[in-house]
Design a protein around this motif. Sequence first.
Motif, PDB file in Angstrom:
ATOM      1  N   ASP A 100       0.839  -1.197   0.000  1.00  0.00           N
ATOM      2  CA  ASP A 100       0.000   0.000   0.000  1.00  0.00           C
ATOM      3  C   ASP A 100       0.872   1.245   0.000  1.00  0.00           C
ATOM      4  N   ALA A 101       0.275   2.391  -0.296  1.00  0.00           N
ATOM      5  CA  ALA A 101       0.977   3.679  -0.285  1.00  0.00           C
ATOM      6  C   ALA A 101       0.005   4.776   0.091  1.00  0.00           C
ATOM      7  N   ILE A 114       5.243   4.399   1.627  1.00  0.00           N
ATOM      8  CA  ILE A 114       4.873   3.061   1.189  1.00  0.00           C
ATOM      9  C   ILE A 114       5.025   2.084   2.347  1.00  0.00           C
ATOM     10  N   THR A 139      -1.881   8.929  -7.304  1.00  0.00           N
ATOM     11  CA  THR A 139      -2.045   7.762  -6.440  1.00  0.00           C
ATOM     12  C   THR A 139      -1.603   6.499  -7.161  1.00  0.00           C
ATOM     13  N   LYS A 143       1.294   3.959  -5.688  1.00  0.00           N
ATOM     14  CA  LYS A 143       0.994   2.572  -5.334  1.00  0.00           C
ATOM     15  C   LYS A 143       1.677   1.599  -6.281  1.00  0.00           C
ATOM     16  N   CYS A 175      -3.124  -5.488  -3.538  1.00  0.00           N
ATOM     17  CA  CYS A 175      -3.131  -4.024  -3.649  1.00  0.00           C
ATOM     18  C   CYS A 175      -4.573  -3.548  -3.737  1.00  0.00           C
ATOM     19  N   ASN A 177      -5.679  -0.799  -5.294  1.00  0.00           N
ATOM     20  CA  ASN A 177      -5.843   0.191  -6.351  1.00  0.00           C
ATOM     21  C   ASN A 177      -5.752  -0.507  -7.711  1.00  0.00           C
ATOM     22  N   SER A 180      -3.222   0.746 -10.437  1.00  0.00           N
ATOM     23  CA  SER A 180      -1.811   0.386 -10.327  1.00  0.00           C
ATOM     24  C   SER A 180      -1.569  -1.081 -10.669  1.00  0.00           C
ATOM     25  N   THR A 219      -9.982  -1.668   0.295  1.00  0.00           N
ATOM     26  CA  THR A 219      -9.196  -0.869   1.237  1.00  0.00           C
ATOM     27  C   THR A 219      -9.443  -1.284   2.685  1.00  0.00           C
ATOM     28  N   GLN A 222      -7.070  -3.944   3.570  1.00  0.00           N
ATOM     29  CA  GLN A 222      -5.665  -3.707   3.237  1.00  0.00           C
ATOM     30  C   GLN A 222      -4.843  -3.551   4.524  1.00  0.00           C
ATOM     31  N   THR A 228       1.331   2.970   6.628  1.00  0.00           N
ATOM     32  CA  THR A 228       1.420   4.148   5.759  1.00  0.00           C
ATOM     33  C   THR A 228       0.849   5.433   6.358  1.00  0.00           C
TER      34      THR A 228
END
Length: 249
Positions: A100-101, A114, A139, A143, A175, A177, A180, A219, A222, A228
């Motif tokens: 994640d980021a 990150i 974003t 990520k 992840c 997202n 990404s 999310t 996550q 993060t």
Amino acid sequence: MENAKTSKTPMSTSTKLDKDEQGKCIDQKLFRSMIGSLLYLTASRPDILFSVCLCAHFQSNPKESHLFAVKRIFKYLAYTPTLGLWYSRDSNFDLHSYSDADFGGYKVDRKSTIGSCKYLGNMLVSWFSKKQNSVALSTTEAKYIAVGSCCAQVLWQKKQLVDYGICVKDVSIKCDNTSSICPAKNPVHHSRTKHIDIRYHFLREHIECGDIVLEYIPTKKQVADIFTKPLDENTFSKFRRELGLCEIE
């Protein structure tokens, strides 16, 4: 600190640490010794890793606001003195990870933070939190770079497992997202991703080789989110349990 109130999280969600140039200076030696002790503790307490690393950025010129943030971490430790990682002997060796980021989360220079964690079965074996080296423009970029960093660590861990006679393929990297994940599978997915540095496109190669598999995860599931940014009490407690931290008498 012996008479201080305890805290249920190591950092408040409203905390936005910066250089605080107008703040009151404090003893640098004291601040560094506190950070050093906490960094040593992160080897067995991954739940404080993000907070400690964030405070560590201000060791060169610590201010009173930074000291308050560090003291809150100690208050949290006083609230959870018996927490520890639990490793079950009947767990399997299914290697998987979360990445994640937090886009632009570092207030001083707007670099992204990150975080990632790796599991063997249900046992946490590695965790990571770091500020990115350059400013991400989206974003997706932040990520995607985080997934690339996680992939490099996973490949190293796979080689370590081979030394013990354990071969794993299709290691899942989770992840939250989808934007990404798509570039790794299709480099021309969208023109807005062209500014992402080419060195992170090695993800495609390892996906095609069957070394890793990128998976989408909501999310709210996550786990790497805890590495993060500050989280509210309920979310923090949930992810802390997911890390395998429990009361050890």
